[in-house]
Enzyme design. Structure first.
Site, PDB file in Angstrom:
ATOM      1  N   GLU A 233      -9.852  22.017  23.836  1.00  0.00           N
ATOM      2  CA  GLU A 233      -9.084  23.084  23.184  1.00  0.00           C
ATOM      3  C   GLU A 233      -7.601  22.995  23.541  1.00  0.00           C
ATOM      4  OE1 GLU A 233     -11.871  23.411  24.883  1.00  0.00           O
ATOM      5  OE2 GLU A 233     -13.149  25.016  24.124  1.00  0.00           O
TER       6      GLU A 233
ATOM      7  N   ILE B 122       0.055 -10.721  21.919  1.00  0.00           N
ATOM      8  CA  ILE B 122      -0.824 -10.331  23.024  1.00  0.00           C
ATOM      9  C   ILE B 122      -2.248 -10.029  22.557  1.00  0.00           C
ATOM     10  CG2 ILE B 122      -1.018  -8.758  25.008  1.00  0.00           C
ATOM     11  CD1 ILE B 122       1.372 -10.763  25.027  1.00  0.00           C
ATOM     12  N   GLY B 123      -2.449  -9.952  21.268  1.00  0.00           N
ATOM     13  CA  GLY B 123      -3.831  -9.832  20.788  1.00  0.00           C
ATOM     14  C   GLY B 123      -4.014  -8.911  19.606  1.00  0.00           C
TER      15      GLY B 123
ATOM     16  N   ARG C 162      -3.344  13.610  26.094  1.00  0.00           N
ATOM     17  CA  ARG C 162      -4.140  12.397  25.917  1.00  0.00           C
ATOM     18  C   ARG C 162      -5.367  12.430  26.826  1.00  0.00           C
ATOM     19  NH1 ARG C 162      -2.938   7.284  23.407  1.00  0.00           N
ATOM     20  NH2 ARG C 162      -4.319   6.352  24.941  1.00  0.00           N
TER      21      ARG C 162
ATOM     22  N   ASP D 110      -7.658 -10.389  29.417  1.00  0.00           N
ATOM     23  CA  ASP D 110      -6.691  -9.345  29.756  1.00  0.00           C
ATOM     24  C   ASP D 110      -7.057  -8.656  31.063  1.00  0.00           C
ATOM     25  OD1 ASP D 110      -5.093  -9.578  27.440  1.00  0.00           O
ATOM     26  OD2 ASP D 110      -6.512  -8.368  26.289  1.00  0.00           O
TER      27      ASP D 110
ATOM     28  N   GLU E 182      -3.524  -1.600  39.387  1.00  0.00           N
ATOM     29  CA  GLU E 182      -3.846  -0.210  39.718  1.00  0.00           C
ATOM     30  C   GLU E 182      -5.106  -0.097  40.571  1.00  0.00           C
ATOM     31  OE1 GLU E 182      -4.195   0.913  35.576  1.00  0.00           O
ATOM     32  OE2 GLU E 182      -6.218   1.614  35.958  1.00  0.00           O
TER      33      GLU E 182
ATOM     34  N   CYS F 212       0.179  -5.620  31.541  1.00  0.00           N
ATOM     35  CA  CYS F 212       1.324  -4.910  30.956  1.00  0.00           C
ATOM     36  C   CYS F 212       2.005  -4.005  31.964  1.00  0.00           C
ATOM     37  CB  CYS F 212       0.939  -4.116  29.717  1.00  0.00           C
ATOM     38  SG  CYS F 212      -0.749  -3.609  29.622  1.00  0.00           S
TER      39      CYS F 212
ATOM     40  N   HIS G 208       6.576  -0.560  22.635  1.00  0.00           N
ATOM     41  CA  HIS G 208       6.481   0.905  22.577  1.00  0.00           C
ATOM     42  C   HIS G 208       7.583   1.512  21.730  1.00  0.00           C
ATOM     43  CE1 HIS G 208       4.322  -0.191  26.303  1.00  0.00           C
ATOM     44  NE2 HIS G 208       3.453   0.645  25.780  1.00  0.00           N
TER      45      HIS G 208
ATOM     46  N   CYS H 138       3.351  -6.508  24.835  1.00  0.00           N
ATOM     47  CA  CYS H 138       1.960  -6.039  24.854  1.00  0.00           C
ATOM     48  C   CYS H 138       1.408  -6.120  23.428  1.00  0.00           C
ATOM     49  CB  CYS H 138       1.903  -4.604  25.401  1.00  0.00           C
ATOM     50  SG  CYS H 138       0.223  -4.060  25.826  1.00  0.00           S
TER      51      CYS H 138
HETATM   52  N1  GLN Z   1      -5.255  -7.737  24.004  1.00  0.00           N
HETATM   53  C1  GLN Z   1      -4.923  -6.356  24.123  1.00  0.00           C
HETATM   54  C2  GLN Z   1      -4.057  -5.926  22.954  1.00  0.00           C
HETATM   55  O1  GLN Z   1      -3.280  -6.690  22.499  1.00  0.00           O
HETATM   56  C3  GLN Z   1      -4.205  -6.064  25.420  1.00  0.00           C
HETATM   57  C4  GLN Z   1      -3.954  -4.608  25.614  1.00  0.00           C
HETATM   58  C5  GLN Z   1      -3.405  -4.230  26.979  1.00  0.00           C
HETATM   59  O2  GLN Z   1      -2.877  -5.035  27.684  1.00  0.00           O
HETATM   60  N2  GLN Z   1      -3.505  -3.000  27.358  1.00  0.00           N
HETATM   61  O3  GLN Z   1      -4.125  -4.797  22.504  1.00  0.00           O
HETATM   62 ZN    ZN Z   2      -0.461  -5.014  27.657  1.00  0.00          ZN
END
Ligand code: GLN
Ligand code: ZN
Length: 765
Positions: A17, A442-443, A526, A610, A616, A654, A705, A737
């Site tokens: 909510e 990156i994919g 989020r 990846d 982390e 990333c 981003h 990314c």
């Molecule tokens: N291969 C993923 C992409 O391109 C990598 C995402 C990530 O590093 N969080 O979305």
């Molecule tokens: Zn990334």
């Protein structure tokens, strides 16, 4: 009587909510009063749940529309100048919209400004807004939200305990800003009077207990910080309320003596992360103090073993008598809200779990069991828990002998590529035929509305599996054609079939379970729904091979296969608690190894694994880093090392803080690593240069981003900086990314410029 309480409760609401209301407010569809009403309703409901469960205190102060660290910064008047309107500077209340602007740059009212930095809270997946600190900064009490909430709870007739991040941890989490270097600890003196004022105002309202959260106490503290704890608490300890100093996310370790002796009325310790500290705490706790034992796991979803806890805590109950409190290890913010909503889970599995609402019951029952005043309901709960845990221990869902046997058969050589990198690089150069400064991505390519709609239709049964797969193949063909037209040297299939990089694989692996509404707050509005690793992990069959094979069939260029690595699969899930994380990770690694080999057999010549979560996973104590890194690196290598020399292994991360872990990154022995660098102006490559990083690197040349289209000159300049640090034969050109959050109208011109930049670089070098 043992007091039952919680450090904090999830605020998002069982139906998210809070997310809905806050986002509606941002869009202008809900007014301020409407938003505040939702906040009040949620708080009222969560306090009522705590009372209904039988807790002795309700916790006030865990609510925030965006982030509790942000709310504290606001309350302390720590609002960066770029957000502060004249009125606020003058001494008035800081408005909620100001807090939203600090969090996300804009709000319904007030000028947009650059948002504050956000980062992960200790070793959780919860993100807080980093306090911005300036030399000589002044503080003032600048928000009365907390007091209003206390009044609400009191008006509802609840016995109130307030929770607030303590001054040292607030400073610890902050970041020094401004041109002159200074030590943020120097701000403590100015900070304490505001804390004093807050405590006095709470006392005026009749609040007896205030829990000051100081999780910094479970980390390695410099001597000056330890001393600052003593100084600060000798002042705060004089406040007209009782203070409960709360540590969590780990053991107190070398701060134990410090923590037990601070002049406050009580101490909370995390017995889930560090059960062994109980003995020492009991021995050293002064006789006047309350001890709150965090016995129920606040970081995971497993049902508590009440019988075992009763036994373990019996000694503490005897020694402490009425000075014993029980609680979850930390705030329940980190677990989903209510298991009752998981109607889709099979009942046996559900009986092994406890979400926040269930953990309230567990705490209350545990307190009564310890006191010997268990009710009929408590006895039933105790028995049900024992039976469920017994069933879980023996379940064939958990233990699949084939997985254990295979793990036992893993040899050191399984972690080694056939040849060292220089030899592999030669073989790869021959097999891949790439130019200098090869370009790749990156994919992921844009996850368009059409793609999401197709996936929803599949889930709703409106689209057949075949039709869905055909739609995804169309997307792949489209992505490959565009990459060929753009001239990218190593294309990708674009990941249209993936909802999420962990969920997609988890759904295809044995051992993983998915909830329907197990949402946990990640940041602001989020939420994420981490999968639960219930049992031994294995791969029933290929997961990505048909997509990659299809994509490769459309082009002569080497198609890059795309997998999520074992550490990230582990890190972004709720992990079973009946075996070491390391063991679970190795199981995942073996499952992924099979996928890697199947991709290779299907003619895929480059495979990216990846690992955005590798860093982390670092433990909170530096002394434990190496142990973690050793197995994390081993898991990556186990995943990757089975391939031939010609097959190029990529990895991607990333983030940009590599200094601490550069040796581990090198030890992964990936042929190519792509990383985030564009925002740090390639400075982070210094770490790679200083370490003499031996393999290939793709330093991201633009920030995905941002919607801005990066200029050719700018990317060339960045790569020239990179070339000063890394030999050009080992450099790749790629974005920071994946591109899934962008639109094609941004991606195409950006990549066209990137390819043009690479061409210019080739002419120069
Ligand atoms: N291969 C993923 C992409 O391109 C990598 C995402 C990530 O590093 N969080 O979305
Ligand atoms: Zn990334």
């Amino acid at each position: 009587m043992t007091i039952a309480h919680v450090s904090g409760y999830p605020r998002i609401g069982a139906n998210r909510e809070l997310k809905r209301a806050t986002e509606a407010y941002w869009r202008g569809e809900l007014d301020r009063e409407g938003l505040e009403r939702v906040g009040r309703e949620l708080r009222a409901r969560h306090w009522a749940a705590q009372r209904e469960a039988g807790l002795d205190l309700v916790t006030v102060g865990d609510f925030a529309f965006y982030d509790q660290v942000l709310d504290l910064s606001v309350m302390l008047g720590a609002v960066p100048a770029r957000f502060a309107a004249e009125v606020e500077l003058a001494a008035g209340e800081v408005d909620l919209d100001t807090a939203f602007r600090m969090a996300r740059g804009r709000a319904p009212r007030g000028e947009p400004a650059a948002a504050c930095e956000m980062t992960k809270f200790f070793d959780t997946n919860y993100h807080y807004l980093v306090p911005e600190l300036h030399a000589g900064q002044a503080f003032r009490l600048a928000s009365s939200r907390l007091f209003d909430q206390v009044d609400e709870a009191l008006a509802a007739g609840h016995p109130v305990k307030v929770t607030l991040l303590g001054p040292l941890t607030w400073l610890w989490l902050g970041k020094e800003k401004g041109r002159e270097a200074f030590d943020r600890l120097s701000l403590l003196e100015a900070l304490l009077p505001v804390y004093g004022e807050i405590l006095a105002r709470l006392a005026e309202r009749g609040v007896e207990w205030v829990q000051l959260d100081e999780p910094a106490l479970v980390q390695d503290l410099p001597r000056a910080w330890q001393q600052a704890f003593e100084a600060a608490y000798s002042v705060l300890g004089r406040a007209p309320v009782k203070l409960l100093l709360a540590s969590y996310f780990g053991g107190l370790g070398d701060n134990l003596g410090l923590a037990v002796n601070l002049p406050v009325a009580g101490l909370h310790v995390d017995l889930v992360r560090d059960p062994a500290q109980l003995e020492a705490v009991l021995d050293r706790l002064p006789a006047y103090k309350v001890l709150s034992l965090g016995a129920i796991d606040g970081r995971n979803v497993w049902r508590a073993d009440l019988a075992l806890l009763r036994e373990r805590l019996a000694q503490a109950r005897m020694r402490l008598g009425r000075r014993l409190w029980v609680a979850p290890s930390c705030s329940l913010l980190h677990v989903p809200v209510d298991l009752e909503r998981e109607t889709g889970l099979d009942p046996e599995l559900a009986s092994w779990l406890a979400f926040a609402r269930q953990k309230l019951d567990e705490v209350a029952t545990l307190a009564r069991l310890l006191d010997g005043r268990a009710t009929e309901v408590d006895r039933q709960r105790l028995e049900a828990a024992t039976l469920a845990l017994q069933a879980r221990r023996d379940s064939p869902r958990l233990h699949r002998p084939a997985v254990a046997d295979r793990l036992a058969g893993v040899e050191p050589v399984d972690h080694e590529r056939a040849s060292p990198y220089p030899q592999r690089a030669l073989a790869q150069r021959r097999s891949l035929g790439l130019p200098l400064f090869p370009t790749t991505t990156i994919g992921s390519f844009p996850q368009t509305d059409a793609i999401r709609a197709a996936r929803r239709a599949l889930k709703a049964g409106e689209l057949s599996r075949e039709a869905y797969e055909a739609r995804m193949r169309e997307e792949i063909a489209h992505a490959v054609a565009r990459q060929e037209a753009l001239g990218l040297d190593m294309p990708v299939h674009g990941e249209p079939e993936r909802n999420d990089m962990v969920e997609y694989f988890g759904e295809q692996l044995e051992g993983y379970v998915f909830t329907r509404s197990g949402w946990v707050q990640s940041y602001g509005t989020r939420c994420v729904k981490p999968p639960v690793i219930v049992g031994d992990v294995s791969r029933p069959g290929p997961m990505t091979v048909r997509w990659s094979r299809y994509a490769q069939s459309l082009t002569d260029r080497p198609m890059k296969g795309m997998l999520t690595g074992p550490v990230t699969m582990l890190q972004w899930s709720f992990v079973r608690d009946d075996q070491p994380r390391e063991t679970t990770c190795r199981q995942i690694a073996l499952a992924l190894r099979d996928e890697v080999l199947d991709l290779e057999a299907a003619g895929i010549r480059a495979i990216q694994i990846d690992e955005p979560a590798l860093r982390e996973g670092l433990p909170l104590r530096q002394g434990e880093w190496q142990g973690y890194l050793d197995w994390a690196v081993a898991c990556f290598r186990l995943t990757a090392a089975g391939v031939r020399d010609e097959t190029q292994v990529h990895t991607h991360m990333c983030y940009s803080e590599f200094n601490d872990i550069i040796a581990a990154i090198a030890a992964l022995d990936a042929d190519v690593i792509t990383i985030e660098t564009s925002r740090s102006d390639m400075e982070l490559l210094d770490a790679f240069q200083d370490f003499a990083y031996p393999n290939e690197i793709g330093p991201g040349v633009y920030d995905i981003h941002s919607p801005n289209i990066p200029e050719v000159d700018w990317m060339v300049a960045l790569m020239e900086k990179a070339a000063e640090r890394i030999p050009v034969e080992r450099l790749w050109v790629n974005p920071d990314c994946g591109l899934k959050t962008r639109g094609w109208e941004e991606v195409e011109p950006a990549l066209a410029n990137m390819v043009a930049a690479a061409e210019r670089l080739r002419r120069r070098h």
